[in-house]
Design an enzyme around this catalytic site. Structure first.
Site, PDB file in Angstrom:
ATOM      1  N   ASP A   5      -6.856  -5.265   3.389  1.00 10.40           N
ATOM      2  CA  ASP A   5      -6.494  -4.933   4.771  1.00 10.40           C
ATOM      3  C   ASP A   5      -7.738  -5.131   5.632  1.00 10.40           C
ATOM      4  OD1 ASP A   5      -5.244  -3.942   7.064  1.00 10.40           O
ATOM      5  OD2 ASP A   5      -5.461  -1.833   6.499  1.00 10.40           O
ATOM      6  N   GLN A  31       4.924   0.870   5.430  1.00 17.52           N
ATOM      7  CA  GLN A  31       4.353  -0.369   4.907  1.00 17.52           C
ATOM      8  C   GLN A  31       4.373  -0.366   3.377  1.00 17.52           C
ATOM      9  OE1 GLN A  31       2.954  -3.184   6.654  1.00 17.52           O
ATOM     10  NE2 GLN A  31       3.137  -4.002   4.591  1.00 17.52           N
ATOM     11  N   ARG A  70       9.578  -5.135   5.576  1.00 19.32           N
ATOM     12  CA  ARG A  70       9.437  -3.966   6.457  1.00 19.32           C
ATOM     13  C   ARG A  70      10.799  -3.609   7.043  1.00 19.32           C
ATOM     14  NH1 ARG A  70       4.665  -2.731   8.922  1.00 19.32           N
ATOM     15  NH2 ARG A  70       5.821  -0.879   9.545  1.00 19.32           N
ATOM     16  N   ARG A  73       4.084   6.122  15.889  1.00 18.89           N
ATOM     17  CA  ARG A  73       2.794   5.547  15.470  1.00 18.89           C
ATOM     18  C   ARG A  73       1.720   6.177  16.333  1.00 18.89           C
ATOM     19  NH1 ARG A  73       0.988  -0.646  14.425  1.00 18.89           N
ATOM     20  NH2 ARG A  73       2.030  -0.066  12.497  1.00 18.89           N
ATOM     21  N   HIS A  99       0.267   5.031   5.999  1.00 16.03           N
ATOM     22  CA  HIS A  99       1.239   4.050   6.502  1.00 16.03           C
ATOM     23  C   HIS A  99       2.377   3.940   5.476  1.00 16.03           C
ATOM     24  CE1 HIS A  99       2.894   1.027   8.917  1.00 16.03           C
ATOM     25  NE2 HIS A  99       1.999   0.072   8.838  1.00 16.03           N
ATOM     26  N   CYS A 127      -1.050  -5.964   4.628  1.00 14.78           N
ATOM     27  CA  CYS A 127      -0.072  -5.396   5.553  1.00 14.78           C
ATOM     28  C   CYS A 127       0.038  -6.218   6.833  1.00 14.78           C
ATOM     29  CB  CYS A 127      -0.422  -3.948   5.868  1.00 14.78           C
ATOM     30  SG  CYS A 127      -2.076  -3.751   6.566  1.00 14.78           S
TER      31      CYS A 127
HETATM   32  N1   CP Z   1       1.593  -3.955   9.209  1.00 13.75           N
HETATM   33  C1   CP Z   1       1.889  -3.390  10.403  1.00 13.75           C
HETATM   34  O1   CP Z   1       2.199  -2.196  10.500  1.00 13.75           O
HETATM   35  O2   CP Z   1       1.844  -4.257  11.455  1.00 13.75           O
HETATM   36  P1   CP Z   1       1.908  -3.903  13.013  1.00 13.75           P
HETATM   37  O3   CP Z   1       0.625  -3.195  13.353  1.00 13.75           O
HETATM   38  O4   CP Z   1       2.041  -5.232  13.675  1.00 13.75           O
HETATM   39  O5   CP Z   1       3.093  -3.018  13.252  1.00 13.75           O
HETATM   40  N1  NVA Z   2      -5.419  -0.291   8.665  1.00 11.64           N
HETATM   41  C1  NVA Z   2      -4.786  -0.986   9.751  1.00 11.64           C
HETATM   42  C2  NVA Z   2      -3.344  -1.241   9.435  1.00 11.64           C
HETATM   43  C3  NVA Z   2      -2.590  -1.974  10.496  1.00 11.64           C
HETATM   44  C4  NVA Z   2      -1.150  -2.187  10.138  1.00 11.64           C
HETATM   45  C5  NVA Z   2      -4.908  -0.139  11.025  1.00 11.64           C
HETATM   46  O1  NVA Z   2      -4.737   1.078  10.956  1.00 11.64           O
HETATM   47  O2  NVA Z   2      -5.192  -0.707  12.078  1.00 11.64           O
END
Ligand code: CP
Ligand code: NVA
Length: 300
Positions: free
Chosen positions: A219, A132, A287, A102, A129, A259
């Protein structure tokens, strides 16, 4: 399929294959049927951003598959002090059997795959993502017993989620309508991918987007890394809230997806969130199953 860097790289059949395997692994888990497909394998989980769901579902997922998860915070890795990703990739490839990362830049994920020699999974970048959206599609298919022909409406910021949802929906035969304000649209690469596809619509009108929708998705208005823009974004996204009034315009019984983490009173009201909590937390649970399917597909 060697990596999961972005959904654009996958065929429809590869996506459906992951969803089918995810359903099977979920069934096996619920029925205590062991599935230790990653016995003896070590999977690195690199995090340059915060996480609740991704971290915990990958750590427990690897454990349930019989493997060893290694949580690697970039705060502690040399990568956080400037060691090039090309070197990190070549070193970690000699110890690990797979990596989930990530981070901010999509290029970093692509470079890990380019310079390393083990499967790489994108656990969120500023661009997309994919994990997700695989869980989201799994959840939609569980609910409606199909994907083809269903319509998803995405309301809000044209961000990493939007980019992956557009690709995931169009590849699996769903329609997607995206409502975002000018200046907050999805990535041009994704708009190019969707261009000319009759199943895709881009509008600045949330009411237009939710017409006939089977799934309403939203989101956060300020993603990780955009904390400084929060106030400006709250202003820009006024009118883009998923609330009871907007939900009345979607199909009767439409699902709500997010998400998570969710910001009640901003992109979604408390009322809509709690009315759809069962769907939202099933989505979060999925997930685990979807990512286990990805790891089994890539690393078994
Ligand atoms: N939706 C998601 O990826 O959550 P986190 O940021 O908690 O991993
Ligand atoms: N769009 C959000 C998603 C988090 C899971 C971010 O990137 O922070």
């Amino acid at each position: 399929m060697k990596h999961l860097l972005k959904l654009m790289d996958l065929s429809r059949d590869e996506i459906i294959g992951i969803l089918d395997l995810a359903d099977q692994l979920k069934y096996e888990r619920k029925n205590n049927i062991p599935h230790k497909h990653l016995e003896g394998k070590s999977i690195g989980l690199i995090f340059q951003k915060s996480s609740t769901r991704t971290r915990v579902s990958f750590e427990t997922g690897v454990y349930q598959l019989g493997g060893q998860p290694l949580f690697l915070s970039s705060r502690d890795l040399q990568i956080g002090r400037g060691e090039p990703v090309q070197d990190t990739a070549r070193v970690l490839s000699r110890y690990l059997d797979g990596i989930m990362i990530r981070t901010y830049e999509q290029k970093e994920v692509e470079d890990l795959a380019k310079y390393g020699s083990i499967p790489i999974i994108n656990g969120l970048t500023d661009f997309c993502h994919p994990c997700q959206v695989l869980a989201d599609l799994m959840t939609i298919r569980e609910h409606y017993a199909k994907l083809e022909g269903l319509k998803l409406a995405y309301i809000g910021d044209g961000n990493n989620m939007t980019n992956s949802l557009i690709v995931g929906c169009l590849k699996t035969g769903m329609k997607i309508s995206v409502a975002c304000p000018e200046g907050y649209r999805p990535d041009p690469v994704v708009l190019e991918f969707a261009k000319g596809n009759a199943d895709f619509e881009l509008t600045d009108d949330p009411k237009q987007a939710v017409k006939g929708a089977d799934v309403v998705y939203t989101d956060t208005w300020a993603s990780m890394g955009q904390e400084d823009e929060k106030e400006a974004r709250i202003k820009a996204f006024a009118g883009y809230q998923v609330n009871a009034e907007l939900m009345k315009l979607a199909n009767v019984g439409a699902m709500v997806q997010h998400c998570l983490p969710a910001y009640r009173g901003q992109e979604i009201t408390e009322e809509v969130f709690e009315a759809h909590a069962d769907e939202l937390f099933e989505e979060a649970e999925n997930r685990l199953h979807a990512q286990k399917a990805v790891m089994v597909t890539l690393m078994k």
